[in-house]
Enzyme design. Structure first.
Site, PDB file in Angstrom:
ATOM      1  N   GLY A   7      21.317 -64.992  -2.911  1.00 40.29           N
ATOM      2  CA  GLY A   7      22.213 -65.702  -1.993  1.00 40.29           C
ATOM      3  C   GLY A   7      23.416 -64.899  -1.537  1.00 40.29           C
ATOM      4  CB  SER A   8      24.300 -61.302  -1.369  1.00 42.53           C
ATOM      5  OG  SER A   8      23.270 -60.742  -0.602  1.00 42.53           O
ATOM      6  CG  ASN A   9      22.234 -61.888   3.527  1.00 38.46           C
ATOM      7  OD1 ASN A   9      22.862 -61.230   4.340  1.00 38.46           O
ATOM      8  ND2 ASN A   9      21.332 -61.365   2.716  1.00 38.46           N
ATOM      9  CG  LEU A  85      11.375 -64.596  -1.636  1.00 39.28           C
ATOM     10  CD1 LEU A  85      11.380 -63.921  -2.990  1.00 39.28           C
ATOM     11  CD2 LEU A  85      11.144 -63.568  -0.528  1.00 39.28           C
ATOM     12  CG  HIS A 104      12.227 -58.456   7.765  1.00 36.94           C
ATOM     13  ND1 HIS A 104      11.362 -59.020   6.839  1.00 36.94           N
ATOM     14  CD2 HIS A 104      11.855 -57.158   7.882  1.00 36.94           C
ATOM     15  CE1 HIS A 104      10.506 -58.102   6.432  1.00 36.94           C
ATOM     16  NE2 HIS A 104      10.781 -56.970   7.057  1.00 36.94           N
ATOM     17  CD  GLU A 174      19.685 -57.993   4.823  1.00 32.54           C
ATOM     18  OE1 GLU A 174      18.518 -58.023   5.169  1.00 32.54           O
ATOM     19  OE2 GLU A 174      20.059 -58.330   3.676  1.00 32.54           O
TER      20      GLU A 174
HETATM   21  C1  GRF Z   1      17.864 -60.051   2.232  1.00 33.88           C
HETATM   22  O1  GRF Z   1      17.835 -58.664   2.099  1.00 33.88           O
HETATM   23  C2  GRF Z   1      17.020 -60.520   3.388  1.00 33.88           C
HETATM   24  O2  GRF Z   1      16.860 -59.563   4.384  1.00 33.88           O
HETATM   25  C3  GRF Z   1      15.686 -60.765   2.747  1.00 33.88           C
HETATM   26  O3  GRF Z   1      15.968 -61.223   1.463  1.00 33.88           O
HETATM   27  C4  GRF Z   1      17.221 -60.721   1.026  1.00 33.88           C
HETATM   28  C5  GRF Z   1      18.012 -61.871   0.525  1.00 33.88           C
HETATM   29  O4  GRF Z   1      19.129 -61.458  -0.202  1.00 33.88           O
HETATM   30  N1  GRF Z   1      14.884 -61.665   3.552  1.00 33.88           N
HETATM   31  P1  GRF Z   1      20.202 -62.507  -0.685  1.00 33.88           P
HETATM   32  O5  GRF Z   1      19.460 -63.574  -1.494  1.00 33.88           O
HETATM   33  O6  GRF Z   1      20.851 -63.089   0.522  1.00 33.88           O
HETATM   34  O7  GRF Z   1      21.144 -61.745  -1.542  1.00 33.88           O
END
Ligand code: GRF
Length: 219
Positions: A7-9, A85, A104, A174
């Site tokens: 969940g870093s994004n 996923l 992605h 990202e």
């Molecule tokens: C990201 O690198 C995204 O591109 C891919 O999965 C990763 C998720 O990372 N689809 P996070 O869970 O947001 O840290």
């Protein structure tokens, strides 16, 4: 947001939007398909409601129904997949056509599709020997990683990179690209242009005449 992992994004979106007084967006709900996804704790810490819709061992039509209900209940303008996923079932893709984005960790259409997710993407990039990878935000369609591209930023592949070092460099990008893209879409603007990309030894792309001199020596 739909998540399965760290969940870093998600955190990048929370940091970007939830602190700004005139924010054009808020994360209204986080849906995970795994109860142990660390992303859930990030949402809870930010006061964002979470829902777990487990995929494992579920009848696909029930999973599809539950996922749709979890999304519909939040009435989102946009659904953002970051590290989700599980394959989004076609009825849910159809219900959110043009409103569902995926992030992605490569420059699609390269290094995407079935089996290419997470670390495997970076392993494939390194195996292929390409010098540039990146991050892509695209609309979700029924074809995996193949929906229309909204925004991309490049990331250099450096000598000595491992899947982990490359993943970390792509993630830094990202964390800027995803909030900037969501903000542009919600404000009705153009997707963000990539920042200047410097790539030794040439600071600017070489002209055609310069190419032979600029190319790395044959191994
Ligand atoms: C990201 O690198 C995204 O591109 C891919 O999965 C990763 C998720 O990372 N689809 P996070 O869970 O947001 O840290």
């Amino acid at each position: 947001m739909l998540v399965s992992g760290a969940g870093s994004n998600l955190q990048a979106l929370l940091d970007h939007f939830h602190r700004a007084p005139d924010t054009p967006a808020r994360v209204v709900r986080v849906v995970a398909n795994r109860p142990d996804a660390p992303a859930l704790a990030r949402a809870t810490a930010a006061g964002v409601p979470t829902v777990v819709v487990p995929t494992r061992g579920r009848d696909p039509s029930l999973w599809s129904r539950d996922l749709q209900a979890a999304l519909d209940a939040a009435q989102p303008d946009l659904v953002v997949l970051a590290g989700f996923l599980a394959r989004v079932p076609p009825p849910v893709v159809a219900a959110y056509a043009g409103r569902m984005l995926n992030l992605h960790p490569a420059l699609l259409p390269a290094f995407g599709g079935p089996g290419l997710y997470g670390r495997r993407v970076h392993e494939a990039v390194l195996r292929a020997g390409v010098r540039v990878t990146g991050a892509t935000v695209h609309w979700v369609t029924d074809e995996l990683d193949a929906g229309p591209i909204v925004a991309q930023w490049p990331v250099p592949v450096l000598p000595g990179d491992t899947p982990d070092t490359l993943a970390a460099r792509v993630q830094q990008v990202e964390h800027r690209l995803l909030p900037a893209t969501v903000e542009a879409l919600l404000r009705g603007g153009a997707p963000p242009a990539p920042p200047p990309f410097h790539f030794a030894p040439a600071a600017a792309p070489p002209s055609v005449e310069e190419l032979p001199r600029w190319m790395p020596p044959a191994r």
